[in-house]
Scaffold this active site. Structure first.
Site, mmCIF file in Angstrom:
data_model
loop_
_atom_site.group_PDB
_atom_site.id
_atom_site.type_symbol
_atom_site.label_atom_id
_atom_site.label_comp_id
_atom_site.label_asym_id
_atom_site.label_seq_id
_atom_site.Cartn_x
_atom_site.Cartn_y
_atom_site.Cartn_z
ATOM 1 N N TYR A 186 0.823 -1.219 0.000
ATOM 2 C CA TYR A 186 0.000 0.000 0.000
ATOM 3 C C TYR A 186 0.854 1.265 0.000
ATOM 4 C CZ TYR A 186 -3.743 3.219 1.382
ATOM 5 O OH TYR A 186 -4.633 4.264 1.436
ATOM 6 N N LYS A 190 1.587 3.879 -3.265
ATOM 7 C CA LYS A 190 1.297 5.320 -3.173
ATOM 8 C C LYS A 190 2.586 6.125 -3.393
ATOM 9 C CE LYS A 190 -3.131 5.328 -1.901
ATOM 10 N NZ LYS A 190 -4.187 5.752 -2.818
HETATM 11 N N1 LIG Z 1 -9.316 4.886 4.088
HETATM 12 C C1 LIG Z 1 -8.299 5.466 4.690
HETATM 13 O O1 LIG Z 1 -8.162 5.485 5.937
HETATM 14 C C2 LIG Z 1 -7.246 6.163 3.840
HETATM 15 C C3 LIG Z 1 -6.154 6.720 4.463
HETATM 16 C C4 LIG Z 1 -5.207 7.409 3.679
HETATM 17 C C5 LIG Z 1 -5.383 7.508 2.315
HETATM 18 N N2 LIG Z 1 -6.461 6.926 1.717
HETATM 19 C C6 LIG Z 1 -6.567 7.049 0.254
HETATM 20 O O2 LIG Z 1 -7.457 8.096 -0.031
HETATM 21 C C7 LIG Z 1 -8.138 7.850 -1.272
HETATM 22 C C8 LIG Z 1 -9.624 8.045 -1.085
HETATM 23 O O3 LIG Z 1 -10.059 7.210 -0.029
HETATM 24 P P1 LIG Z 1 -11.613 6.946 0.212
HETATM 25 O O4 LIG Z 1 -11.706 6.169 1.464
HETATM 26 O O5 LIG Z 1 -12.359 8.198 0.041
HETATM 27 O O6 LIG Z 1 -11.915 5.985 -1.030
HETATM 28 P P2 LIG Z 1 -13.216 5.120 -1.333
HETATM 29 O O7 LIG Z 1 -14.343 5.553 -0.482
HETATM 30 O O8 LIG Z 1 -12.831 3.696 -1.266
HETATM 31 O O9 LIG Z 1 -13.529 5.530 -2.848
HETATM 32 C C9 LIG Z 1 -12.682 5.123 -3.843
HETATM 33 C C10 LIG Z 1 -13.115 5.647 -5.190
HETATM 34 O O10 LIG Z 1 -12.355 4.942 -6.187
HETATM 35 C C11 LIG Z 1 -13.261 4.319 -7.108
HETATM 36 N N3 LIG Z 1 -12.794 3.004 -7.549
HETATM 37 C C12 LIG Z 1 -12.435 1.968 -6.767
HETATM 38 N N4 LIG Z 1 -12.134 0.899 -7.543
HETATM 39 C C13 LIG Z 1 -12.309 1.299 -8.826
HETATM 40 C C14 LIG Z 1 -12.174 0.645 -10.088
HETATM 41 N N5 LIG Z 1 -11.790 -0.619 -10.191
HETATM 42 N N6 LIG Z 1 -12.446 1.349 -11.195
HETATM 43 C C15 LIG Z 1 -12.823 2.652 -11.117
HETATM 44 N N7 LIG Z 1 -12.995 3.319 -9.954
HETATM 45 C C16 LIG Z 1 -12.739 2.642 -8.824
HETATM 46 C C17 LIG Z 1 -14.558 4.135 -6.337
HETATM 47 O O11 LIG Z 1 -15.616 3.974 -7.251
HETATM 48 P P3 LIG Z 1 -16.927 3.100 -6.875
HETATM 49 O O12 LIG Z 1 -17.715 3.949 -5.912
HETATM 50 O O13 LIG Z 1 -17.580 2.885 -8.154
HETATM 51 O O14 LIG Z 1 -16.426 1.847 -6.207
HETATM 52 C C18 LIG Z 1 -14.607 5.412 -5.515
HETATM 53 O O15 LIG Z 1 -15.091 6.475 -6.277
HETATM 54 C C19 LIG Z 1 -7.742 6.456 -1.696
HETATM 55 O O16 LIG Z 1 -6.743 6.542 -2.667
HETATM 56 C C20 LIG Z 1 -7.168 5.839 -0.434
HETATM 57 O O17 LIG Z 1 -6.157 4.905 -0.721
HETATM 58 C C21 LIG Z 1 -7.406 6.272 2.446
#
Ligand SMILES: NC(=O)c1ccc[n+]([C@@H]2O[C@H](COP(=O)([O-])OP(=O)(O)OC[C@H]3O[C@@H](n4cnc5c(N)ncnc54)[C@H](OP(=O)(O)O)[C@@H]3O)[C@@H](O)[C@H]2O)c1
Length: 292
Positions: A186, A190
């Site tokens: 992960y 990134k």
């Molecule tokens: N979660 C955490 O604690 C955390 C911490 C630090 C950084 N981040 C990073 O921050 C970013 C946003 O996080 P989040 O939690 O807001 O993300 P999320 O809720 O999981 O949303 C991810 C987005 O990516 C799209 N996506 C996922 N798989 C896809 C695919 N195969 N094809 C096209 N689109 C796809 C999803 O579309 P659908 O709705 O259609 O699935 C959604 O719009 C991510 O890059 C994550 O790694 C997260």
């Protein structure tokens, strides 16, 4: 006999738990009180964010959000709809979702693309000034290859298309501890994306590295839900150490967008995102000590 044994064990367990609690407390404290080098600049960016909005609106800029159906993306859409900062906001995703017409104005437009055939959608990536990249999946959900496909290939290909289409400022949601040399998939992925984006030479590249996002996630992710449950008391005691509310991230992104800088590339760590959101008491504390 059993009671006797428990009696012997309990003090040992209590000492071990106490020891672990002290170590964890020390660990969180060190993060919480780790000084922010450029805190004045960040505070002024957050404040400038508040004041710059009118000037920014008048510039009639356009934006594109990738991952608008996700947790961060949806908050960002809501905030941008309230603030009406952009003349046009294009939401690019793999599916269309119902947008609340009461909240989201006519300046928002959804485009559905096939991420496996991104070259066919070149037109959709043209003419955006600012891009908010909030796309991502997890290894648990998509497997290792699927994770790399989304978090590396899709992110970079879409960034490339948007850059060729004239995009000047890209904001990329990376993660805390992102490092292209990391042994963890992960953080390594990134970090690799960060490096690849840097050599694309956007006029401005803003990398956000949030730690654990505090959000009541729609989708069920057991491990993440458990982590949030454990981290909720930690986030109350040490708010900036290893968590960040999702609204802070989205607000920080907006404040970054409207602020000005002469830097081409800037990276914001978790604590800096708190400051940039303008919601952290850090800037107010600084202001108070200055006026004393
Ligand atoms: N979660 C955490 O604690 C955390 C911490 C630090 C950084 N981040 C990073 O921050 C970013 C946003 O996080 P989040 O939690 O807001 O993300 P999320 O809720 O999981 O949303 C991810 C987005 O990516 C799209 N996506 C996922 N798989 C896809 C695919 N195969 N094809 C096209 N689109 C796809 C999803 O579309 P659908 O709705 O259609 O699935 C959604 O719009 C991510 O890059 C994550 O790694 C997260």
């Amino acid at each position: 006999m059993l009671w006797f044994k428990c009696d012997e064990i309990i003090p040992g367990v209590a000492i071990a738990v106490g020891f672990i609690a002290i170590c964890l407390g020390g660990f969180f404290l060190s993060y919480e009180y780790d000084p922010i080098v450029n805190v004045e600049i960040l505070c002024s960016m957050a404040e400038e964010g508040e004041n710059q909005r009118d000037i920014f609106r008048q510039a009639g800029k356009t934006a594109v959000i990738l991952g608008h159906t996700g947790e961060t993306g949806r908050v960002l859409v809501k905030l941008l709809a309230q603030e009406k900062l952009f003349k046009k906001v294009t939401l690019i995703g793999r599916r269309e979702i119902p947008l609340d017409k009461e909240v989201v104005g006519p300046e928002f437009e959804q485009k559905v693309v096939d991420f496996e055939k991104l070259d066919d959608y070149e037109e959709d990536f043209k003419g955006h000034d600012v891009g908010f990249w909030c796309l991502g999946t997890t290894k648990a959900k998509s497997g290792e290859e699927g994770f790399k496909r989304v978090d590396y290939d899709y992110v970079l290909k879409t960034a490339e298309l948007a850059k060729s289409g004239g995009m000047k400022h890209l904001q990329f949601m990376s993660t805390h501890s992102a490092d292209h040399t990391s042994s963890l998939l992960y953080t390594r992925t990134k970090g690799q994306v960060e490096e690849a984006l840097k050599v694309m030479h956007f006029e401005r590249l803003s990398i956000l590295r949030p730690a654990v996002l505090m959000v009541d996630r729609q989708e069920s992710r057991k491990m993440e839900a458990f982590a949030r449950f454990v981290l909720t008391p930690v986030s109350k005691l040490f708010p900036t150490a290893i968590t960040v509310p999702i609204e802070y991230v989205a607000t920080a992104m907006i404040n970054i967008a409207v602020s000005t800088t002469d830097k081409n590339c800037e990276t914001f760590e978790n604590k800096e995102i708190h400051v940039l959101s303008g919601k952290s008491p850090i800037c107010q504390k600084k202001e108070k000590t200055k006026t004393k």
